[in-house]
Design an enzyme around this catalytic site. Sequence first.
Site, PDB file in Angstrom:
ATOM      1  N   ILE A 123      -8.203   2.005   5.374  1.00 40.40           N
ATOM      2  CA  ILE A 123      -8.053   3.459   5.226  1.00 40.40           C
ATOM      3  C   ILE A 123      -6.576   3.834   5.275  1.00 40.40           C
ATOM      4  CG2 ILE A 123      -8.471   5.670   6.390  1.00 40.40           C
ATOM      5  CD1 ILE A 123     -11.214   4.559   7.225  1.00 40.40           C
ATOM      6  N   LEU A 126      -4.897   2.838   1.926  1.00 44.12           N
ATOM      7  CA  LEU A 126      -5.306   3.637   0.774  1.00 44.12           C
ATOM      8  C   LEU A 126      -4.816   5.077   0.870  1.00 44.12           C
ATOM      9  CD1 LEU A 126      -8.961   2.359   0.266  1.00 44.12           C
ATOM     10  CD2 LEU A 126      -7.009   1.957  -1.252  1.00 44.12           C
ATOM     11  N   GLU A 127      -4.810   5.632   2.078  1.00 43.91           N
ATOM     12  CA  GLU A 127      -4.433   7.038   2.226  1.00 43.91           C
ATOM     13  C   GLU A 127      -2.939   7.273   2.012  1.00 43.91           C
ATOM     14  OE1 GLU A 127      -6.278   9.564   2.358  1.00 43.91           O
ATOM     15  OE2 GLU A 127      -8.244   8.872   3.029  1.00 43.91           O
ATOM     16  N   THR A 128      -2.099   6.438   2.626  1.00 42.39           N
ATOM     17  CA  THR A 128      -0.655   6.743   2.581  1.00 42.39           C
ATOM     18  C   THR A 128       0.244   5.511   2.471  1.00 42.39           C
ATOM     19  OG1 THR A 128      -0.378   6.654   4.996  1.00 42.39           O
ATOM     20  CG2 THR A 128      -1.002   8.797   4.034  1.00 42.39           C
ATOM     21  N   TRP A 249     -15.955   9.930   5.887  1.00 45.00           N
ATOM     22  CA  TRP A 249     -14.492  10.010   5.772  1.00 45.00           C
ATOM     23  C   TRP A 249     -14.109  10.540   4.406  1.00 45.00           C
ATOM     24  CZ3 TRP A 249     -10.406   9.560   8.977  1.00 45.00           C
ATOM     25  CH2 TRP A 249      -9.155   9.473   8.375  1.00 45.00           C
TER      26      TRP A 249
END
Length: 277
Positions: A123, A126-128, A249
């Site tokens: 996560i 992938l997010e930042t 999420w």
Amino acid sequence: MWALVRASVIATLLLAAGQAFAATCRDPAGFEKWLGDIEREAVARGISPQAVRQGLSGVTFDQSIINRDRGQGVFKQSFAQFAGRMVSPARLKGGAAMLKRHAGTLSQIEQRYGVPAPILVAIWGLETDFGAVRGKLPVIRSVATLAYDCRRSEFFQAHLFDALRIVDRGDLTPDEMRGAWAGEMGQTQFMPSNYVRYGVDFDGDGRADLLHSPADVLASTANYLKAHGWARGGDWSPGTPNFEAIRAWNKSQVYSQTIAYYATKLAGGDTSAFQGQ
């Protein structure tokens, strides 16, 4: 007895104050008038006047945020297309490095919340890209703009009040609160209300800092997943309860599948390119 009566009276007055100051989206009197109503309502909701003034000072309407909101397209990429682009060898190697660098912290987080390290690192990546790309837009301005607009006013008003609560409890200053256009912030992109609800001070410095502290970021993400049904010791393949926690999420099936796929690759130490599924 009198304490209960007094508390009841105070609650009634606060409710009446909140109703009196209730902000109306797209107020004909303009954004400044609306923001004044928000300021009074925030104080009536128990947020300190100092935090409200600090958080709303200089906040302006941003038409570019509305344009982005109106311009959203339906997610059309297939899993193979999205995962092939997002789960690159470089991101897999980066994830493997983060697993090693934060091994001790991730182990402690799994002991407390039951969420294994590969899921959290997937996560995060992938997010930042592990905190490298968090967004630069002022969060309070973004959520205030979207709250003033009538499309999802109640949803974003709640986030606006919680953004002010983040300021009030000392987690972040308004200047620190920068993120994506819809108000997501931090290294795993929490909306303000989720920040307030699930943010964890895991490093023990007295505040939940999801912008700068990897320990707080990873623990807060685990706390969110646990609260949404993560089962300790279970796998995360599609159709399992843990996959549904991942979908909580991010509701996109393709994005959730990609988190699960990326985590599986990290868990197996596989840094090869996407082969298609």
